[in-house]
Motif scaffolding. Structure first.
Motif, PDB file in Angstrom:
ATOM      1  N   GLY A 257       0.816  -1.206   0.000  1.00 41.80           N
ATOM      2  CA  GLY A 257       0.000   0.000   0.000  1.00 41.80           C
ATOM      3  C   GLY A 257       0.848   1.254   0.000  1.00 41.80           C
ATOM      4  O   GLY A 257       0.561   2.222  -0.710  1.00 41.80           O
TER       5      GLY A 257
ATOM      6  N   SER B  66      -7.781   4.680   1.002  1.00 42.35           N
ATOM      7  CA  SER B  66      -8.088   3.651   0.003  1.00 42.35           C
ATOM      8  C   SER B  66      -7.539   2.284   0.383  1.00 42.35           C
ATOM      9  O   SER B  66      -7.222   1.470  -0.479  1.00 42.35           O
ATOM     10  N   GLY B  67      -7.376   2.053   1.679  1.00 40.97           N
ATOM     11  CA  GLY B  67      -6.892   0.751   2.132  1.00 40.97           C
ATOM     12  C   GLY B  67      -5.390   0.634   2.210  1.00 40.97           C
ATOM     13  O   GLY B  67      -4.860  -0.472   2.268  1.00 40.97           O
TER      14      GLY B  67
ATOM     15  N   TYR C   8      -4.991  -0.292   6.046  1.00 39.74           N
ATOM     16  CA  TYR C   8      -6.011  -1.130   6.664  1.00 39.74           C
ATOM     17  C   TYR C   8      -6.744  -1.924   5.593  1.00 39.74           C
ATOM     18  O   TYR C   8      -6.706  -1.577   4.409  1.00 39.74           O
ATOM     19  N   SER C   9      -7.413  -2.982   6.048  1.00 42.43           N
ATOM     20  CA  SER C   9      -8.276  -3.749   5.147  1.00 42.43           C
ATOM     21  C   SER C   9      -9.652  -3.110   5.130  1.00 42.43           C
ATOM     22  O   SER C   9     -10.223  -2.807   6.187  1.00 42.43           O
ATOM     23  N   VAL C  10     -10.217  -2.903   3.944  1.00 41.39           N
ATOM     24  CA  VAL C  10     -11.528  -2.250   3.854  1.00 41.39           C
ATOM     25  C   VAL C  10     -12.631  -3.129   4.421  1.00 41.39           C
ATOM     26  O   VAL C  10     -13.744  -2.656   4.656  1.00 41.39           O
TER      27      VAL C  10
ATOM     28  N   TYR D  91     -17.635   1.284   3.317  1.00 45.88           N
ATOM     29  CA  TYR D  91     -17.128   0.155   2.519  1.00 45.88           C
ATOM     30  C   TYR D  91     -17.593   0.275   1.073  1.00 45.88           C
ATOM     31  O   TYR D  91     -16.803   0.086   0.137  1.00 45.88           O
TER      32      TYR D  91
ATOM     33  N   THR E 145     -15.872   3.237  -0.678  1.00 43.88           N
ATOM     34  CA  THR E 145     -14.482   2.921  -1.002  1.00 43.88           C
ATOM     35  C   THR E 145     -14.372   2.142  -2.301  1.00 43.88           C
ATOM     36  O   THR E 145     -13.445   2.341  -3.095  1.00 43.88           O
TER      37      THR E 145
ATOM     38  N   PHE F 224      -8.474   2.727  -4.670  1.00 43.61           N
ATOM     39  CA  PHE F 224      -8.559   1.520  -3.844  1.00 43.61           C
ATOM     40  C   PHE F 224      -8.145   0.291  -4.651  1.00 43.61           C
ATOM     41  O   PHE F 224      -7.398  -0.568  -4.166  1.00 43.61           O
TER      42      PHE F 224
ATOM     43  N   ASP G 215      -5.109  -2.193  -3.888  1.00 44.16           N
ATOM     44  CA  ASP G 215      -5.476  -3.589  -3.674  1.00 44.16           C
ATOM     45  C   ASP G 215      -4.832  -4.490  -4.729  1.00 44.16           C
ATOM     46  O   ASP G 215      -4.426  -5.612  -4.433  1.00 44.16           O
TER      47      ASP G 215
ATOM     48  N   ASP H 267      -8.488  -7.545  -1.070  1.00 47.33           N
ATOM     49  CA  ASP H 267      -9.862  -7.373  -0.622  1.00 47.33           C
ATOM     50  C   ASP H 267     -10.868  -7.554  -1.745  1.00 47.33           C
ATOM     51  O   ASP H 267     -12.058  -7.703  -1.495  1.00 47.33           O
TER      52      ASP H 267
END
Length: 267
Positions: free
Chosen positions: A76, A196-197, A200-202, A210, A213, A219, A223, A234
């Motif tokens: 990320g 956009s993650g 963290y995990s969305v 959620y 996003t 995102f 991802d 994700d």
């Protein structure tokens, strides 16, 4: 009377390869000549992000999507840095030329709107790839994380650099002053990168956020690179590929239309 050929608009498949190469080379040399600011500084910033989050949160965070927190945030941070630098390369080039009054030097040569867009994007893409390579080597050598799907990672880095380079062109053409450009960076580009993650995990987000996003193409860029590096994500990388490809084409067409019409470029 013989008709004058408008080299800016009526190319009919003809490409000014020399002009395109010259513009692309100029854009690449712009950031290479100040590599401590454009390449080394982003690498140091990415390393600091990784170090601080790993020390402050890593030991207590546990695994995310089946991998350690440090491994999870590394891709990320890589993509966040890539898109910020690709955006900065194209936007700063346009705005500086407009403020200094030498944008005419780029517009007067026989280059079509499409060639101008491609030439500028080449610089943003080259800078994004250079930053990705430097951080990717750090992830591989320092963290010892092997690249699970190198081709997927490369595709999303290219898409991210091209998309945000095109966004930088649109923003650069729209902005007439440095403070306008700073506002776009601070209130649009930076929030998109951070929310956009990246860290963290969305999947942990509330349902409404959620869904919002998943409308954000950034995102899917983050991802997608995470899938390429770690093999976990994700969302489906194929969905991300489709969303990012369509968005890249759409934004590039907006940039092309701006150059073709001379919007905020011609006095």
């Amino acid at each position: 009377m013989p008709q004058t050929l408008d080299m800016g608009n009526r190319r009919f498949g003809r490409v000014n390869w020399l002009g395109l190469y010259t513009l692309a080379l100029r854009e690449v040399m712009r950031f290479v000549s100040v590599w401590t600011q454009t390449l080394l500084a982003p690498l140091v910033t990415a390393a600091l992000f990784l170090l601080i989050f790993s020390i402050a949160i890593g030991p207590n965070r546990g695994e995310v999507l089946g991998v350690s927190f440090t491994a999870f945030i590394a891709p990320g941070i890589l993509m966040m840095t890539v898109i910020q630098n690709a955006f900065a390369n194209t936007s700063s080039s346009i705005v500086i030329s407009k403020v200094q009054g030498n944008i005419v030097d780029t517009l007067m040569p026989p280059l079509s709107a499409g060639e101008l867009v491609i030439g500028y994007l080449a610089g943003g893409l080259a800078r994004g790839l250079a930053v990705a390579l430097a951080i990717g080597l750090g992830i591989l050598l320092v963290l010892g994380i092997p690249i699970a799907h190198p081709l997927w990672a490369l595709v999303f880095v290219i898409l991210g650099s091209t998309l945000m380079g095109a966004v930088g062109l649109v923003a650069g053409v729209f902005a007439n002053k440095f403070d306008q450009m700073a506002a776009i960076t601070n209130f649009i580009v930076t929030p998109l990168a951070f929310l956009s993650g990246t860290f963290y995990s969305v999947a942990a987000l509330p349902p409404v956020i959620y869904e919002i996003t998943h409308v954000n193409p950034v995102f899917y860029l983050i991802d997608g690179v995470r899938f390429g590096v770690l093999g976990v994500s994700d969302s489906s990388p194929w969905l991300g590929l489709a969303v990012c490809s369509v968005t890249t084409v759409a934004v590039s067409l907006v940039a092309w239309a701006m150059f073709r019409s001379g919007y905020r470029l011609k006095a």
